[in-house]
Design a protein around this motif. Structure first.
Motif, PDB file in Angstrom:
ATOM      1  N   PRO A 121       0.805  -1.230   0.000  1.00 40.52           N
ATOM      2  CA  PRO A 121       0.000   0.000   0.000  1.00 40.52           C
ATOM      3  C   PRO A 121       0.837   1.279   0.000  1.00 40.52           C
ATOM      4  O   PRO A 121       1.998   1.296   0.408  1.00 40.52           O
ATOM      5  CB  PRO A 121      -0.795  -0.125   1.296  1.00 40.52           C
ATOM      6  N   LEU A 122       0.210   2.335  -0.461  1.00 39.95           N
ATOM      7  CA  LEU A 122       0.740   3.697  -0.392  1.00 39.95           C
ATOM      8  C   LEU A 122      -0.386   4.620   0.057  1.00 39.95           C
ATOM      9  O   LEU A 122      -1.555   4.372  -0.232  1.00 39.95           O
ATOM     10  CB  LEU A 122       1.237   4.178  -1.757  1.00 39.95           C
ATOM     11  N   LYS A 123      -0.026   5.691   0.732  1.00 41.94           N
ATOM     12  CA  LYS A 123      -0.985   6.753   1.036  1.00 41.94           C
ATOM     13  C   LYS A 123      -0.461   8.023   0.370  1.00 41.94           C
ATOM     14  O   LYS A 123       0.349   8.760   0.927  1.00 41.94           O
ATOM     15  CB  LYS A 123      -1.159   6.947   2.547  1.00 41.94           C
ATOM     16  N   MET A 124      -0.941   8.250  -0.860  1.00 46.96           N
ATOM     17  CA  MET A 124      -0.469   9.372  -1.666  1.00 46.96           C
ATOM     18  C   MET A 124      -1.155  10.668  -1.220  1.00 46.96           C
ATOM     19  O   MET A 124      -2.286  10.655  -0.741  1.00 46.96           O
ATOM     20  CB  MET A 124      -0.764   9.121  -3.137  1.00 46.96           C
ATOM     21  N   VAL A 125      -0.451  11.776  -1.424  1.00 48.38           N
ATOM     22  CA  VAL A 125      -0.981  13.096  -1.078  1.00 48.38           C
ATOM     23  C   VAL A 125      -1.102  13.924  -2.353  1.00 48.38           C
ATOM     24  O   VAL A 125      -0.230  13.889  -3.221  1.00 48.38           O
ATOM     25  CB  VAL A 125      -0.069  13.820  -0.073  1.00 48.38           C
TER      26      VAL A 125
ATOM     27  N   ARG B 211      13.035  10.764  -0.889  1.00 50.30           N
ATOM     28  CA  ARG B 211      12.305  11.305   0.259  1.00 50.30           C
ATOM     29  C   ARG B 211      10.921  11.772  -0.170  1.00 50.30           C
ATOM     30  O   ARG B 211       9.926  11.556   0.522  1.00 50.30           O
ATOM     31  CB  ARG B 211      13.110  12.467   0.838  1.00 50.30           C
ATOM     32  N   LEU B 212      10.863  12.418  -1.328  1.00 46.43           N
ATOM     33  CA  LEU B 212       9.603  12.909  -1.876  1.00 46.43           C
ATOM     34  C   LEU B 212       9.703  12.864  -3.397  1.00 46.43           C
ATOM     35  O   LEU B 212      10.733  13.222  -3.972  1.00 46.43           O
ATOM     36  CB  LEU B 212       9.338  14.347  -1.422  1.00 46.43           C
ATOM     37  N   THR B 213       8.654  12.396  -4.041  1.00 52.37           N
ATOM     38  CA  THR B 213       8.562  12.422  -5.494  1.00 52.37           C
ATOM     39  C   THR B 213       7.370  13.279  -5.881  1.00 52.37           C
ATOM     40  O   THR B 213       6.273  13.097  -5.343  1.00 52.37           O
ATOM     41  CB  THR B 213       8.408  11.002  -6.065  1.00 52.37           C
ATOM     42  N   VAL B 214       7.573  14.221  -6.800  1.00 51.61           N
ATOM     43  CA  VAL B 214       6.534  15.170  -7.185  1.00 51.61           C
ATOM     44  C   VAL B 214       6.307  15.099  -8.690  1.00 51.61           C
ATOM     45  O   VAL B 214       7.258  15.166  -9.469  1.00 51.61           O
ATOM     46  CB  VAL B 214       6.926  16.620  -6.812  1.00 51.61           C
TER      47      VAL B 214
ATOM     48  N   ALA C 182       4.715   8.806   0.981  1.00 54.59           N
ATOM     49  CA  ALA C 182       3.581   7.919   0.715  1.00 54.59           C
ATOM     50  C   ALA C 182       3.783   6.538   1.309  1.00 54.59           C
ATOM     51  O   ALA C 182       2.826   5.910   1.778  1.00 54.59           O
ATOM     52  CB  ALA C 182       3.361   7.809  -0.792  1.00 54.59           C
ATOM     53  N   GLU C 183       5.026   6.037   1.307  1.00 50.55           N
ATOM     54  CA  GLU C 183       5.277   4.703   1.846  1.00 50.55           C
ATOM     55  C   GLU C 183       5.076   4.684   3.360  1.00 50.55           C
ATOM     56  O   GLU C 183       4.434   3.784   3.899  1.00 50.55           O
ATOM     57  CB  GLU C 183       6.687   4.252   1.478  1.00 50.55           C
ATOM     58  N   LYS C 184       5.618   5.676   4.054  1.00 51.17           N
ATOM     59  CA  LYS C 184       5.456   5.731   5.509  1.00 51.17           C
ATOM     60  C   LYS C 184       4.058   6.172   5.915  1.00 51.17           C
ATOM     61  O   LYS C 184       3.627   5.936   7.042  1.00 51.17           O
ATOM     62  CB  LYS C 184       6.497   6.673   6.110  1.00 51.17           C
ATOM     63  N   GLY C 185       3.340   6.782   4.965  1.00 51.77           N
ATOM     64  CA  GLY C 185       2.002   7.277   5.266  1.00 51.77           C
ATOM     65  C   GLY C 185       1.009   6.190   5.620  1.00 51.77           C
ATOM     66  O   GLY C 185       0.005   6.462   6.279  1.00 51.77           O
ATOM     67  N   VAL C 186       1.260   4.955   5.181  1.00 57.25           N
ATOM     68  CA  VAL C 186       0.316   3.869   5.477  1.00 57.25           C
ATOM     69  C   VAL C 186       0.293   3.552   6.971  1.00 57.25           C
ATOM     70  O   VAL C 186      -0.637   2.912   7.459  1.00 57.25           O
ATOM     71  CB  VAL C 186       0.642   2.608   4.655  1.00 57.25           C
ATOM     72  N   GLU C 187       1.303   4.013   7.692  1.00 53.73           N
ATOM     73  CA  GLU C 187       1.352   3.798   9.137  1.00 53.73           C
ATOM     74  C   GLU C 187       0.692   4.943   9.899  1.00 53.73           C
ATOM     75  O   GLU C 187       0.601   4.906  11.126  1.00 53.73           O
ATOM     76  CB  GLU C 187       2.815   3.648   9.588  1.00 53.73           C
ATOM     77  N   ARG C 188       0.232   5.961   9.180  1.00 51.72           N
ATOM     78  CA  ARG C 188      -0.359   7.134   9.812  1.00 51.72           C
ATOM     79  C   ARG C 188      -1.858   7.185   9.543  1.00 51.72           C
ATOM     80  O   ARG C 188      -2.349   6.646   8.553  1.00 51.72           O
ATOM     81  CB  ARG C 188       0.281   8.419   9.274  1.00 51.72           C
ATOM     82  N   SER C 189      -2.582   7.861  10.409  1.00 45.08           N
ATOM     83  CA  SER C 189      -3.979   8.174  10.115  1.00 45.08           C
ATOM     84  C   SER C 189      -4.020   9.210   9.004  1.00 45.08           C
ATOM     85  O   SER C 189      -3.004   9.829   8.663  1.00 45.08           O
ATOM     86  CB  SER C 189      -4.674   8.718  11.359  1.00 45.08           C
ATOM     87  N   ASP C 190      -5.205   9.438   8.446  1.00 40.29           N
ATOM     88  CA  ASP C 190      -5.330  10.445   7.396  1.00 40.29           C
ATOM     89  C   ASP C 190      -4.904  11.823   7.890  1.00 40.29           C
ATOM     90  O   ASP C 190      -4.179  12.556   7.199  1.00 40.29           O
ATOM     91  CB  ASP C 190      -6.770  10.498   6.881  1.00 40.29           C
TER      92      ASP C 190
END
Length: 406
Positions: free
Chosen positions: A238-242, A264-267, A286-294
């Motif tokens: 999974p990824l959590k993209m912004v 670190r960041l891809t834009v 995005a990779e570490k975002g799956v461990e965070r809430s929205d």
């Protein structure tokens, strides 16, 4: 659902499941080779991973950020050239007319990371593949005098995924059919898929290709009941993209070099109809975002933007999130596969491109398996019955997330 013996029967050489980049690339590739193909899609064409990708066609250097070229880097080094050939109308898949968002990408770095990357990027190993830029050539988002880092240009491109779908669907539009697993039964035997029954039409392929991304898992379970691919398995990462919608005017297609061997960041930058731009943010965020809430992920994104672009005012920007699942063949420890993946068991092939840029590699691998099987091209199919619903084409999620209609 019982199919009458008088029902129309279509006998394609190859039936493909999945209308993302894998299935669409394959149907174009194989049709050009003379095979008669049909494709079944349960949702919208490109509506899962393809439109959720950033459209990056890279040659692997973003995986060399640890200071060495990995096997993954070497495996995909030739992919940008393969895509450019296709855009020029050469090769088995014709991408003439594809909209290219950027002919190049950038890497940027700062501080101690910049010093480390200078040594590596200047090495003989990378000569000709990367260029250090002078300040007048920096992308506008990094042109502020307060930016003290370094910027490099990669000879990689970024394509518009909406345009990609248009180009890939146009030559085969009548062969891209909607498939509803709840209404359209599949019949398997020990050779592969015996038949698919769609709204009174029976499809009997000589060979079947599973290219359905996350949908491969369910299809694989059905195939395994017929003793096909007994040891094959799928995985999902999974990824959590912004997504950041703004009116600052800066177009950026770049990777920020961090302390790890991943960006670190891809834009990447995408257009909205109202003239605003969307920065689509991936990488470590995005990779570490799956461990965070929205809420935590949105906070993390704003902190990252403030730290990396302190000279830009994002106060009026809108942020949104998109959960993405990358479907792949199962690897030990959920590692990323190095190459496109294709395996055959009798008259069934299972595939994953593993990333957008590897679609040409996937086409080569599947064609080789078909030739190994000894499948000959068949007679042209009759007209596809009008009662079979054609699959709809998807749209990028940022239009919906930011309330843009049509």
């Amino acid at each position: 659902m019982t199919v009458s013996v008088t029902s129309p029967v279509l006998k394609p050489d190859i039936l493909i499941f999945g209308g993302g980049i894998a299935g669409l690339w394959l149907i174009n590739h194989l049709q050009q080779r003379g095979y008669q193909c049909l494709l079944l899609e349960t949702g919208t064409l490109g509506g899962a991973q393809t439109l959720a990708s950033q459209g990056i066609i890279h040659g692997g250097l973003k995986y060399a950020l640890g200071g060495t070229l990995s096997s993954e880097s070497e495996a995909i080094a030739g992919m940008p050239d393969r895509w450019r050939q296709a855009i020029d109308g050469q090769g088995p898949v014709d991408l003439s007319g594809l909209r290219v968002l950027s002919d190049t990408q950038n890497l940027w770095s700062a501080g101690s990371v910049a010093s480390r990357m200078t040594t590596f990027f200047a090495s003989r190993m990378l000569r000709g593949r990367i260029e250090k830029l002078k300040r007048p050539d920096f992308p506008s988002a990094l042109a502020d005098r307060r930016f003290k880092g370094q910027v490099y240009r990669l000879d990689d491109l970024v394509v518009d995924t909406e345009s990609l779908l248009e180009v890939l669907t146009a030559p085969v539009r009548d062969r891209l059919l909607h498939f509803d697993p709840a209404r359209h039964p599949l019949s398997w035997n020990q050779r592969g898929l015996e038949a698919a029954a769609l709204d009174g039409v029976r499809i009997e392929p000589k060979l079947t290709v599973l290219a359905a991304g996350e949908g491969n898992a369910g299809l694989l379970q059905d195939a395994q009941k017929a003793e096909l691919f007994p040891s094959e398995a799928a995985q999902s990462r999974p990824l959590k993209m912004v997504l950041l919608k703004h009116r600052l005017g800066h177009r950026l297609y770049a990777h920020c070099v961090g302390t790890s061997n991943k960006p670190r960041l891809t834009v990447t930058t995408h257009d909205m109809k109202d003239g605003s731009l969307v920065w689509y943010l991936g990488g470590d965020l995005a990779e570490k975002g799956v461990e965070r809430s929205d809420a935590q992920q949105l906070d993390a994104a704003r902190r990252e933007l403030d730290e990396l672009f302190p000279w830009l005012d994002f106060a009026d920007a809108e942020l949104a999130l998109m959960d993405v699942a990358r479907a792949e063949p199962r690897q030990q420890g959920l590692a990323k596969p190095d190459n496109a993946y294709a395996r055959r068991d009798r008259d069934l092939i299972i595939t994953w491109p593993t990333k957008l840029t590897l679609a040409p590699d996937l086409g080569d691998r599947v064609e080789a398996l078909i030739q190994e099987r000894g499948l000959e091209t068949g007679a042209p199919l009759p007209p596809i019955p009008g009662e079979l619903r054609r699959a709809d084409i998807g749209r990028p999620q940022w239009h919906r997330l930011f309330g843009e209609q049509g």
